[in-house]
Design a protein around this motif. Structure first.
Motif, short mmCIF file in Angstrom:
data_model
loop_
_atom_site.label_atom_id
_atom_site.label_comp_id
_atom_site.label_asym_id
_atom_site.label_seq_id
_atom_site.Cartn_x
_atom_site.Cartn_y
_atom_site.Cartn_z
N GLY A 1 0.84 -1.19 0.00
CA GLY A 1 0.00 0.00 0.00
C GLY A 1 0.88 1.24 0.00
N ALA A 2 0.47 2.25 -0.74
CA ALA A 2 1.24 3.50 -0.80
C ALA A 2 0.30 4.64 -1.12
CB ALA A 2 2.32 3.40 -1.87
N GLY A 3 0.66 5.83 -0.69
CA GLY A 3 -0.17 7.01 -0.96
C GLY A 3 -0.25 7.30 -2.45
N CYS A 4 0.88 7.56 -3.07
CA CYS A 4 0.94 7.80 -4.51
C CYS A 4 1.48 6.53 -5.16
CB CYS A 4 1.84 8.99 -4.83
SG CYS A 4 2.11 9.21 -6.59
N PHE A 5 0.62 5.75 -5.78
CA PHE A 5 1.11 4.47 -6.29
C PHE A 5 2.01 4.61 -7.50
CE2 PHE A 5 -3.54 3.93 -7.76
CZ PHE A 5 -3.34 4.44 -9.03
N HIS B 1 4.61 9.20 -19.24
CA HIS B 1 4.58 10.66 -19.31
C HIS B 1 5.95 11.29 -19.16
CE1 HIS B 1 0.36 9.65 -18.68
NE2 HIS B 1 0.13 10.76 -19.34
N GLY B 2 7.01 10.49 -19.27
CA GLY B 2 8.37 11.02 -19.24
C GLY B 2 8.79 11.60 -17.90
N ALA B 3 8.16 11.16 -16.83
CA ALA B 3 8.50 11.65 -15.50
C ALA B 3 9.28 10.59 -14.74
CB ALA B 3 7.23 12.01 -14.73
N SER B 4 10.12 11.04 -13.82
CA SER B 4 10.91 10.06 -13.05
C SER B 4 10.44 9.96 -11.61
CB SER B 4 12.38 10.46 -13.08
OG SER B 4 12.54 11.75 -12.52
N ALA B 5 9.61 10.90 -11.17
CA ALA B 5 9.12 10.89 -9.79
C ALA B 5 7.72 11.48 -9.73
CB ALA B 5 10.08 11.67 -8.89
N CYS B 6 7.01 11.13 -8.69
CA CYS B 6 5.68 11.65 -8.45
C CYS B 6 5.81 12.98 -7.73
CB CYS B 6 4.88 10.65 -7.62
SG CYS B 6 3.19 11.17 -7.33
N SER B 7 5.17 14.01 -8.22
CA SER B 7 5.28 15.34 -7.60
C SER B 7 4.25 15.57 -6.50
CB SER B 7 5.14 16.42 -8.66
OG SER B 7 3.86 16.34 -9.26
N ILE B 8 3.43 14.58 -6.23
CA ILE B 8 2.40 14.73 -5.19
C ILE B 8 3.02 14.55 -3.83
CG2 ILE B 8 0.26 13.76 -4.25
CD1 ILE B 8 -0.51 13.04 -7.11
N VAL C 1 12.47 -7.72 -9.77
CA VAL C 1 11.05 -7.41 -9.95
C VAL C 1 10.71 -7.64 -11.42
CG1 VAL C 1 9.28 -5.62 -9.88
CG2 VAL C 1 10.96 -5.80 -8.03
N LEU C 2 9.77 -8.54 -11.67
CA LEU C 2 9.41 -8.90 -13.04
C LEU C 2 8.32 -7.99 -13.60
CD1 LEU C 2 9.30 -12.78 -12.65
CD2 LEU C 2 11.20 -11.34 -13.46
N ASP C 3 7.39 -7.54 -12.76
CA ASP C 3 6.29 -6.73 -13.24
C ASP C 3 5.63 -6.02 -12.07
OD1 ASP C 3 4.55 -5.62 -15.10
OD2 ASP C 3 3.17 -7.31 -15.07
N THR C 4 4.94 -4.96 -12.34
CA THR C 4 4.16 -4.26 -11.32
C THR C 4 2.80 -3.92 -11.93
OG1 THR C 4 4.98 -2.09 -12.00
CG2 THR C 4 6.17 -3.19 -10.22
N ARG C 5 1.80 -3.85 -11.09
CA ARG C 5 0.45 -3.42 -11.49
C ARG C 5 -0.07 -2.56 -10.36
NH1 ARG C 5 -0.49 -3.58 -16.41
NH2 ARG C 5 -2.66 -4.09 -16.26
N VAL C 6 -0.67 -1.42 -10.68
CA VAL C 6 -1.22 -0.54 -9.65
C VAL C 6 -2.73 -0.65 -9.63
CG1 VAL C 6 0.74 1.04 -9.76
CG2 VAL C 6 -1.28 1.50 -11.16
N GLY C 7 -3.28 -0.36 -8.46
CA GLY C 7 -4.72 -0.43 -8.30
C GLY C 7 -5.13 0.03 -6.92
N PHE C 8 -6.32 -0.32 -6.54
CA PHE C 8 -6.92 0.13 -5.30
C PHE C 8 -7.34 -1.09 -4.47
CE2 PHE C 8 -7.69 2.97 -8.80
CZ PHE C 8 -7.20 4.18 -8.31
#
Length: 92
Positions: free
Chosen positions: A16-20, A85-92, A33-40
């Motif tokens: 669990g994480a704030g900004c996934f 989106h060409g970003a390296s980090a979450c700005s939230i 790590v072979l793969d990741t999937r985000v969700g709720f």
């Protein structure tokens, strides 16, 4: 053709994480790590946070490990969002 993953043991973990998006990018960068999937997710029970008299989270802060309840995979446009989106980090 030989499958090089034939003898590979694959395990799954849910975090669990704030900004996934930021967490997803960090996990994708880890070796193995072979793969990741985000969700709720909704846990099977609720974690109780203790607040002190000022309304702040009391100390010590503990990590509560809960059984994964219901999980809803985020839409495909949310998967690998930072990478798309060409970003390296979450700005939230």
């Amino acid at each position: 053709m030989t499958d090089v993953r034939q003898d590979l043991v694959v395990e799954q973990a849910t975090f669990g994480a704030g900004c996934f998006w930021g967490a997803e990018a960090a996990f994708r960068a880890l070796p193995g790590v072979l793969d990741t999937r985000v969700g709720f997710a909704r846990s099977a029970r609720l974690a109780i946070q203790r607040l002190d008299a000022s309304g702040r989270l009391g100390k010590p802060v503990a990590t509560v490990i809960l059984a994964l309840g219901e999980f809803q995979l985020a839409d495909e446009d949310q998967q690998r969002y930072l990478e798309k989106h060409g970003a390296s980090a979450c700005s939230i």
